[in-house]
Enzyme design. Structure first.
Site, PDB file in Angstrom:
ATOM      1  N   HIS A 150     -41.850  -0.968  88.835  1.00 36.58           N
ATOM      2  CA  HIS A 150     -41.549   0.040  89.866  1.00 36.58           C
ATOM      3  C   HIS A 150     -42.753   0.334  90.764  1.00 36.58           C
ATOM      4  CE1 HIS A 150     -37.621   0.943  88.257  1.00 36.58           C
ATOM      5  NE2 HIS A 150     -38.107   1.278  87.079  1.00 36.58           N
ATOM      6  N   ASP A 178     -34.939  -6.378  83.626  1.00 38.59           N
ATOM      7  CA  ASP A 178     -34.915  -4.974  83.192  1.00 38.59           C
ATOM      8  C   ASP A 178     -33.616  -4.325  83.720  1.00 38.59           C
ATOM      9  OD1 ASP A 178     -37.126  -2.663  82.313  1.00 38.59           O
ATOM     10  OD2 ASP A 178     -35.622  -1.922  83.738  1.00 38.59           O
ATOM     11  N   HIS A 185     -33.298  -1.597  85.195  1.00 40.88           N
ATOM     12  CA  HIS A 185     -33.541  -0.928  86.479  1.00 40.88           C
ATOM     13  C   HIS A 185     -34.078  -1.921  87.513  1.00 40.88           C
ATOM     14  CE1 HIS A 185     -34.130   2.100  83.235  1.00 40.88           C
ATOM     15  NE2 HIS A 185     -33.400   2.849  84.048  1.00 40.88           N
ATOM     16  N   ASP A 216     -34.201  -2.630  78.153  1.00 38.04           N
ATOM     17  CA  ASP A 216     -33.393  -1.411  78.257  1.00 38.04           C
ATOM     18  C   ASP A 216     -31.967  -1.752  78.706  1.00 38.04           C
ATOM     19  OD1 ASP A 216     -34.410  -2.119  80.726  1.00 38.04           O
ATOM     20  OD2 ASP A 216     -35.365  -0.181  81.126  1.00 38.04           O
TER      21      ASP A 216
HETATM   22  C1  6XA Z   1     -36.175   7.846  85.362  1.00 43.23           C
HETATM   23  C2  6XA Z   1     -35.929   6.510  84.765  1.00 43.23           C
HETATM   24  C3  6XA Z   1     -37.147   5.648  84.737  1.00 43.23           C
HETATM   25  C4  6XA Z   1     -36.798   4.245  84.396  1.00 43.23           C
HETATM   26  C5  6XA Z   1     -37.965   3.467  83.916  1.00 43.23           C
HETATM   27  C6  6XA Z   1     -37.620   2.073  83.571  1.00 43.23           C
HETATM   28  N1  6XA Z   1     -36.937   8.701  84.569  1.00 43.23           N
HETATM   29  N2  6XA Z   1     -37.730   1.156  84.502  1.00 43.23           N
HETATM   30  O1  6XA Z   1     -37.264   1.707  82.480  1.00 43.23           O
HETATM   31  O2  6XA Z   1     -37.527  -0.120  84.309  1.00 43.23           O
HETATM   32 ZN    ZN Z   2     -36.044  -0.119  83.004  1.00 44.33          ZN
END
Ligand code: 6XA
Ligand code: ZN
Length: 347
Positions: free
Chosen positions: A159, A195, A197, A284
């Protein structure tokens, strides 16, 4: 499979993140890496080595100077205000507001971030630079001829953009490793981000470039964090047009749909014919992940690794998310095992 690991990840231990309207214990915790390391030691043969020190030069090849300076100083500026709790931002510049770096630490935290879930602590800078070194060491090993390597690093990175943090990420480990590969002999690198996200940081870093193909499978940003990037019509810009492939999936989609997207992504990578691949390895996507709405079972990760191996490319795996602490070890190890088993049979 070679693993690169350092205990220094423990220097980053956030206490709280804002989630569900509450300050909650951080999901992105040192125990994640501890469990993965223990599971590797128990059930995945291969050397475990410490990272080399690369200095800041490869980090500067990806991240902007002011941002690096901010990350380096943030905790000291925060502590100078007499605060000992985690540093978190409170507001952001939205439509119509101006992007001018403030002098005060509270304003700087806002200026260089995009969420309130990513605390900065006393050891964050050290842990984040070590994580980049872990990924860089993996890249160096790939350049030396290793066919697969696993950068067991945290905090994660996908991110983090050239000049902002968020989503538990500060330095973009996968992007720093990718740029290092390009600066040392690779002509083209494919990044596969699996991932749950979207890897908004990685996408934005390479969006204008044709020597990096970014492929991401993730939950649809209309329904899931990070919400403001990751749509299928984001295909790259300028020289990078056609070198960004987003494969968003509806939340709670089934396993077949997920693997269908994986095959689409792998085909695109194969057509691109890169010198090597970097996999942003988040687990995840696991059915029991506490912050995701995903579908993969532990055994599915064996197939994930096996399908990636069928690319026939040298692959650097870089750890991203995965928060079901009890199962994160087996899920990661299954990807690595699925990969090495196919490779072993191919030899
Ligand atoms: C909001 C979610 C953060 C996602 C982090 C993550 N608190 N990114 O796993 O790949
Ligand atoms: Zn993630």
């Amino acid at each position: 499979m070679l693993t690169i690991y350092s205990d220094d990840h423990r220097l980053h231990r956030g206490r709280v993140e804002l989630n569900d309207g509450k300050l909650q214990p951080c999901y992105e915790c040192p125990e994640r890496a501890d469990v993965i390391l223990e599971t590797i030691k128990r059930s995945a043969p291969g050397d475990i080595i410490a990272p080399l020190e690369f200095g800041l030069r490869p980090v500067r090849a990806v991240h902007k100077p002011r941002y690096i300076e901010f990350l380096r100083q943030a905790w000291d500026l925060w502590a100078a205000e007499g605060r000992s709790c985690d540093a978190l931002p409170l507001n952001w510049a939205v439509r119509g507001m101006r992007q001018i770096e403030p002098d005060h630490i509270d304003g700087k935290l806002s200026y260089f971030s995009f969420d309130a879930g990513t605390p900065i602590t006393a050891g964050t800078w050290s842990a984040a630079t070590t994580a980049a070194n872990v990924a860089l060491t993996g890249a160096a090993k790939i350049l030396e001829g290793e066919r697969g390597a696993f950068a067991l690093c945290r905090p994660p990175g996908h991110h983090a953009a050239a000049d902002y943090f968020g989503g538990y990420c500060f330095l973009n480990n996968a992007a720093v490793a990718t740029q290092y590969l390009l600066d040392n002999d690779a002509a083209r690198v494919a990044i596969l981000d699996i991932d749950y996200h979207h890897g908004n940081g990685t996408q934005s870093i390479f969006y204008d470039r044709s020597n990096v193909l970014f492929v991401s499978i993730h939950a649809d940003p209309l329904q899931e964090y990070p919400y403001f990037l990751g749509h299928s019509d984001e295909q790259g810009r300028g020289d990078g047009k056609g070198y960004n492939l987003n494969l968003p999936l509806r939340r709670r989609c089934g396993v077949n749909e997920w693997f269908g997207a994986l095959d689409t992504g792998l085909q695109r990578i194969s057509d691109y014919a890169p010198d090597c691949a970097v996999v942003s390895l988040g687990v995840d996507t696991y059915i029991d992940d506490p912050i995701s709405q995903a579908c993969l079972e532990s055994s599915d990760y064996l197939s994930v690794g096996a399908r990636i191996a069928q690319l026939g490319l040298p692959v650097l795996f870089v750890l991203e998310g995965g928060y079901a602490v009890n199962d994160v070890g087996i899920n990661v190890v299954n990807v690595l095992t699925g990969f090495t088993d196919v490779r072993r049979r191919a030899r």
